[in-house]
Enzyme design. Sequence first.
Site, mmCIF file in Angstrom:
data_model
loop_
_atom_site.group_PDB
_atom_site.id
_atom_site.type_symbol
_atom_site.label_atom_id
_atom_site.label_comp_id
_atom_site.label_asym_id
_atom_site.label_seq_id
_atom_site.Cartn_x
_atom_site.Cartn_y
_atom_site.Cartn_z
ATOM 1 N N ARG A 278 14.937 34.453 1.793
ATOM 2 C CA ARG A 278 16.309 34.736 1.371
ATOM 3 C C ARG A 278 16.257 35.649 0.150
ATOM 4 N NH1 ARG A 278 20.366 33.034 -2.126
ATOM 5 N NH2 ARG A 278 22.461 32.970 -1.202
ATOM 6 N N SER B 92 24.496 27.295 8.310
ATOM 7 C CA SER B 92 24.983 26.468 7.212
ATOM 8 C C SER B 92 26.356 25.917 7.571
ATOM 9 C CB SER B 92 25.103 27.299 5.926
ATOM 10 O OG SER B 92 23.850 27.756 5.492
ATOM 11 N N LYS C 188 22.343 29.068 -6.177
ATOM 12 C CA LYS C 188 23.284 29.960 -5.505
ATOM 13 C C LYS C 188 24.542 30.077 -6.352
ATOM 14 C CE LYS C 188 24.013 29.910 -1.128
ATOM 15 N NZ LYS C 188 24.394 29.462 0.235
#
Length: 213
Positions: free
Chosen positions: A38, A109, A138
């Site tokens: 990511r 998700s 995040k």
Amino acid sequence: MRELLRTYLVLGSVNCREEPLRVLEEALAGGVTLVQFREKGPGALSGEPLRALAVQLQAACRRRGVPFLVNDDVELALAIGADGVHVGQGDEAAARVRARIGDRILGVSAHTFAEAEAAVRHGADYLGIGPIYPTASKADAKAPQGPEILRELRARGIDLPLVGIGGITAETASDVVRAGADGVAVISAVTMAPDVRESATRLYAAVAADSLS
């Protein structure tokens, strides 16, 4: 799939305390069972440097026989032959991603029962549920829901493999598994740990102990 989710590492160059390849190799030695690349946030790589890092990390996973997924970037995943893709609710629609990647692993998700149910219909192989606890990894993370969201999803008939994510540590992993997750996904608990290998080992042991109990 359930066993692959036990100790799930999410990493990129922006969230590693040391060089990403070194972090990944130590984490794999510690027992990580699935890896998601990511590369997002301030300072994230793009273009050829992004692809080069992805290929480097994927090679490390292949040496260990651990699946390597790419977050959101379907083009990159297909270009390097990744084992799958993980998408969030704001990314490309899961049904379209499934059509593009064929039988590769698709993770989605989900934060609510409605999102989870839709992801199941659209061909997800597993769901990433969270954030379970508060997280700083995040910037756009939603409010933490605690392990209760996992219990709710199981009680309402979601039987797809689930991995909890968001602020999880070796100390809280067992609570997440007992609530219905098949494993835990972490970022900083491993990538920012003083001893990456030991952190991954402790996380794996915590999940495995509850999976067998």
